[in-house]
Design a protein around this motif. Structure first.
Motif, PDB file in Angstrom:
ATOM      1  N   HIS A  70      27.254 -13.090  20.777  1.00  0.00           N
ATOM      2  CA  HIS A  70      27.409 -11.682  20.541  1.00  0.00           C
ATOM      3  C   HIS A  70      28.905 -10.883  20.752  1.00  0.00           C
ATOM      4  CE1 HIS A  70      22.841 -11.610  20.628  1.00  0.00           C
ATOM      5  NE2 HIS A  70      22.992 -12.247  21.831  1.00  0.00           N
ATOM      6  N   ILE A  71      29.589 -11.569  21.741  1.00  0.00           N
ATOM      7  CA  ILE A  71      30.981 -11.135  21.770  1.00  0.00           C
ATOM      8  C   ILE A  71      31.860 -11.446  20.458  1.00  0.00           C
ATOM      9  CG2 ILE A  71      33.137 -11.536  23.152  1.00  0.00           C
ATOM     10  CD1 ILE A  71      31.310 -12.012  25.655  1.00  0.00           C
ATOM     11  N   CYS A  72      31.507 -12.519  20.243  1.00  0.00           N
ATOM     12  CA  CYS A  72      32.387 -13.232  18.807  1.00  0.00           C
ATOM     13  C   CYS A  72      32.120 -12.200  17.530  1.00  0.00           C
ATOM     14  CB  CYS A  72      32.226 -14.445  18.607  1.00  0.00           C
ATOM     15  SG  CYS A  72      33.178 -15.647  19.853  1.00  0.00           S
ATOM     16  N   THR A  73      30.789 -11.784  17.506  1.00  0.00           N
ATOM     17  CA  THR A  73      30.381 -11.187  16.388  1.00  0.00           C
ATOM     18  C   THR A  73      30.699  -9.508  16.625  1.00  0.00           C
ATOM     19  OG1 THR A  73      28.252 -11.090  17.358  1.00  0.00           O
ATOM     20  CG2 THR A  73      28.684 -12.944  15.766  1.00  0.00           C
ATOM     21  N   ASN A  74      30.794  -8.945  17.700  1.00  0.00           N
ATOM     22  CA  ASN A  74      31.225  -7.679  17.795  1.00  0.00           C
ATOM     23  C   ASN A  74      32.414  -7.242  17.133  1.00  0.00           C
ATOM     24  OD1 ASN A  74      31.524  -5.114  18.853  1.00  0.00           O
ATOM     25  ND2 ASN A  74      30.991  -5.609  21.157  1.00  0.00           N
ATOM     26  N   LEU A  75      32.371  -6.598  16.164  1.00  0.00           N
ATOM     27  CA  LEU A  75      33.527  -6.132  15.372  1.00  0.00           C
ATOM     28  C   LEU A  75      34.259  -5.150  16.152  1.00  0.00           C
ATOM     29  CD1 LEU A  75      31.799  -5.886  11.989  1.00  0.00           C
ATOM     30  CD2 LEU A  75      33.288  -7.633  13.010  1.00  0.00           C
ATOM     31  N   ARG A  76      34.004  -4.376  17.301  1.00  0.00           N
ATOM     32  CA  ARG A  76      34.534  -3.423  18.001  1.00  0.00           C
ATOM     33  C   ARG A  76      35.528  -4.171  19.427  1.00  0.00           C
ATOM     34  NH1 ARG A  76      29.594   0.015  19.758  1.00  0.00           N
ATOM     35  NH2 ARG A  76      28.997  -1.911  20.100  1.00  0.00           N
ATOM     36  N   ARG A  77      35.559  -5.482  19.202  1.00  0.00           N
ATOM     37  CA  ARG A  77      36.335  -6.205  20.142  1.00  0.00           C
ATOM     38  C   ARG A  77      37.872  -6.366  19.317  1.00  0.00           C
ATOM     39  NH1 ARG A  77      35.113  -8.123  25.193  1.00  0.00           N
ATOM     40  NH2 ARG A  77      33.049  -8.104  25.323  1.00  0.00           N
ATOM     41  N   ASP A  78      38.883  -6.304  20.152  1.00  0.00           N
ATOM     42  CA  ASP A  78      40.214  -6.682  19.638  1.00  0.00           C
ATOM     43  C   ASP A  78      40.500  -8.146  19.134  1.00  0.00           C
ATOM     44  OD1 ASP A  78      42.959  -7.042  19.274  1.00  0.00           O
ATOM     45  OD2 ASP A  78      43.414  -5.840  20.946  1.00  0.00           O
ATOM     46  N   ARG A  79      40.336  -8.322  18.033  1.00  0.00           N
ATOM     47  CA  ARG A  79      40.376  -9.743  17.392  1.00  0.00           C
ATOM     48  C   ARG A  79      41.938 -10.483  17.734  1.00  0.00           C
ATOM     49  NH1 ARG A  79      35.536  -9.778  16.691  1.00  0.00           N
ATOM     50  NH2 ARG A  79      34.701 -11.486  15.693  1.00  0.00           N
ATOM     51  N   GLN A  80      42.871  -9.487  18.076  1.00  0.00           N
ATOM     52  CA  GLN A  80      44.440 -10.135  18.094  1.00  0.00           C
ATOM     53  C   GLN A  80      44.389 -10.628  19.673  1.00  0.00           C
ATOM     54  OE1 GLN A  80      46.592  -6.650  17.025  1.00  0.00           O
ATOM     55  NE2 GLN A  80      46.417  -7.630  14.562  1.00  0.00           N
ATOM     56  N   VAL A  81      43.627 -10.520  20.699  1.00  0.00           N
ATOM     57  CA  VAL A  81      43.747 -11.102  21.868  1.00  0.00           C
ATOM     58  C   VAL A  81      42.567 -11.836  22.235  1.00  0.00           C
ATOM     59  CG1 VAL A  81      43.871 -10.418  24.280  1.00  0.00           C
ATOM     60  CG2 VAL A  81      44.814  -8.897  22.583  1.00  0.00           C
ATOM     61  N   ILE A  82      43.003 -13.261  22.854  1.00  0.00           N
ATOM     62  CA  ILE A  82      42.046 -14.024  23.322  1.00  0.00           C
ATOM     63  C   ILE A  82      42.176 -14.359  24.630  1.00  0.00           C
ATOM     64  CG2 ILE A  82      40.961 -16.288  23.312  1.00  0.00           C
ATOM     65  CD1 ILE A  82      41.604 -16.338  20.295  1.00  0.00           C
ATOM     66  N   CYS A  83      41.267 -14.320  25.510  1.00  0.00           N
ATOM     67  CA  CYS A  83      41.449 -14.692  27.151  1.00  0.00           C
ATOM     68  C   CYS A  83      40.728 -15.959  27.344  1.00  0.00           C
ATOM     69  CB  CYS A  83      40.403 -13.430  27.737  1.00  0.00           C
ATOM     70  SG  CYS A  83      40.629 -13.957  29.608  1.00  0.00           S
ATOM     71  N   VAL A  84      41.625 -16.937  27.589  1.00  0.00           N
ATOM     72  CA  VAL A  84      41.233 -18.362  27.722  1.00  0.00           C
ATOM     73  C   VAL A  84      40.678 -18.452  29.246  1.00  0.00           C
ATOM     74  CG1 VAL A  84      41.927 -20.730  27.723  1.00  0.00           C
ATOM     75  CG2 VAL A  84      42.842 -18.947  25.979  1.00  0.00           C
ATOM     76  N   VAL A  85      39.396 -18.954  29.433  1.00  0.00           N
ATOM     77  CA  VAL A  85      38.565 -19.148  30.682  1.00  0.00           C
ATOM     78  C   VAL A  85      38.253 -20.670  30.761  1.00  0.00           C
ATOM     79  CG1 VAL A  85      38.187 -16.879  31.052  1.00  0.00           C
ATOM     80  CG2 VAL A  85      36.421 -18.135  29.962  1.00  0.00           C
ATOM     81  N   GLU A  86      38.244 -20.966  32.065  1.00  0.00           N
ATOM     82  CA  GLU A  86      37.594 -22.272  32.281  1.00  0.00           C
ATOM     83  C   GLU A  86      35.943 -22.544  31.857  1.00  0.00           C
ATOM     84  OE1 GLU A  86      38.410 -23.525  36.368  1.00  0.00           O
ATOM     85  OE2 GLU A  86      40.341 -22.810  36.104  1.00  0.00           O
ATOM     86  N   GLU A  87      35.279 -21.611  32.531  1.00  0.00           N
ATOM     87  CA  GLU A  87      33.771 -21.825  32.173  1.00  0.00           C
ATOM     88  C   GLU A  87      33.158 -20.234  31.856  1.00  0.00           C
ATOM     89  OE1 GLU A  87      32.410 -24.610  31.965  1.00  0.00           O
ATOM     90  OE2 GLU A  87      33.682 -25.982  33.443  1.00  0.00           O
ATOM     91  N   SER A  88      32.073 -20.566  31.173  1.00  0.00           N
ATOM     92  CA  SER A  88      31.193 -19.271  30.850  1.00  0.00           C
ATOM     93  C   SER A  88      31.119 -18.413  32.102  1.00  0.00           C
ATOM     94  CB  SER A  88      29.721 -19.570  30.227  1.00  0.00           C
ATOM     95  OG  SER A  88      30.307 -19.953  28.974  1.00  0.00           O
ATOM     96  N   ASP A  89      30.837 -18.836  33.199  1.00  0.00           N
ATOM     97  CA  ASP A  89      30.843 -17.931  34.213  1.00  0.00           C
ATOM     98  C   ASP A  89      31.853 -16.996  34.682  1.00  0.00           C
ATOM     99  OD1 ASP A  89      32.052 -20.205  35.411  1.00  0.00           O
ATOM    100  OD2 ASP A  89      30.639 -20.384  37.023  1.00  0.00           O
TER     101      ASP A  89
END
Length: 196
Positions: A70-89
């Motif tokens: 749902h986050i990847c398909t949400n068109l209201r998200r800023d697609r120019q910024v990616i936050c890199v995390v270790e795990e889903s939690d």
């Protein structure tokens, strides 16, 4: 005196959960014995459903019930910024702050040579494949030795791209896991990120 076999087996299985030792497992098992059968069946069904219905997003690697998530398909998200995390939690810990509106990338762990985890065991290549229109990468790995090493590795390899690389601010205690940090501290850490 030994517990009856089904009770002993439940206690053994509960001890496999993180932070659950023998005493807590015993308390949980005895609590479950007191629950109505319908409630224990609901607990068992919820556990089975999690394993059957959830998978990993093909794009970001987050745990999801839809693919892409749902986050990847949400068109209201800023697609120019990616936050890199270790795990889903860690992703959900940041989401709870309501302060970040970009996309995510879940690595699936951290670099740990002693445990045999190198770059090929993580979702690093799939991150590099997502960088076409990205302007900023926020490194939000935990502030552990392995998390720091992973952030350093990513920083060095992201120098080849025309992208701003930032690291969440150090409002989070060293050795702390993102999932246990309160929302305000996480929000401030995101606001105070700086270029690496």
């Amino acid at each position: 005196m030994e517990y009856p076999r089904p009770l002993a087996q439940l206690i053994t299985q509960l001890q496999k959960l993180p932070t659950i030792g023998q005493k807590t497992a015993q308390r949980l098992a005895f609590f479950m014995l007191k629950l109505p059968e319908t409630e224990t069946a609901q607990i068992a069904a919820a556990i089975a459903e999690v394993k059957q219905l959830l998978s990993y997003c093909n794009v970001c690697g987050a745990i999801t019930d839809a693919n892409p998530c749902h986050i990847c398909t949400n068109l209201r998200r800023d697609r120019q910024v990616i936050c890199v995390v270790e795990e889903s939690d860690d992703l959900w810990a940041i989401e709870r702050t309501n302060g970040y509106k970009g996309l995510y990338h879940v690595l699936g762990g951290v670099l740990s040579p002693l445990d045999g985890i190198g770059p090929d065991e993580l979702r690093i290549d799939s991150l590099f494949q997502r960088l076409n229109d990205v302007k900023e990468i926020i490194l939000a790995t935990n502030l552990t030795t392995e998390g720091q090493a992973t952030a350093l590795y990513l920083t060095q390899h992201l120098e080849n791209f025309d992208i701003t690389v930032s690291r969440i601010a150090h409002g989070i205690p060293f050795g702390g896991d993102l999932e246990y940090i309160d929302e305000v501290t996480l929000a401030k850490a995101l606001e105070g990120r700086r270029e690496v």
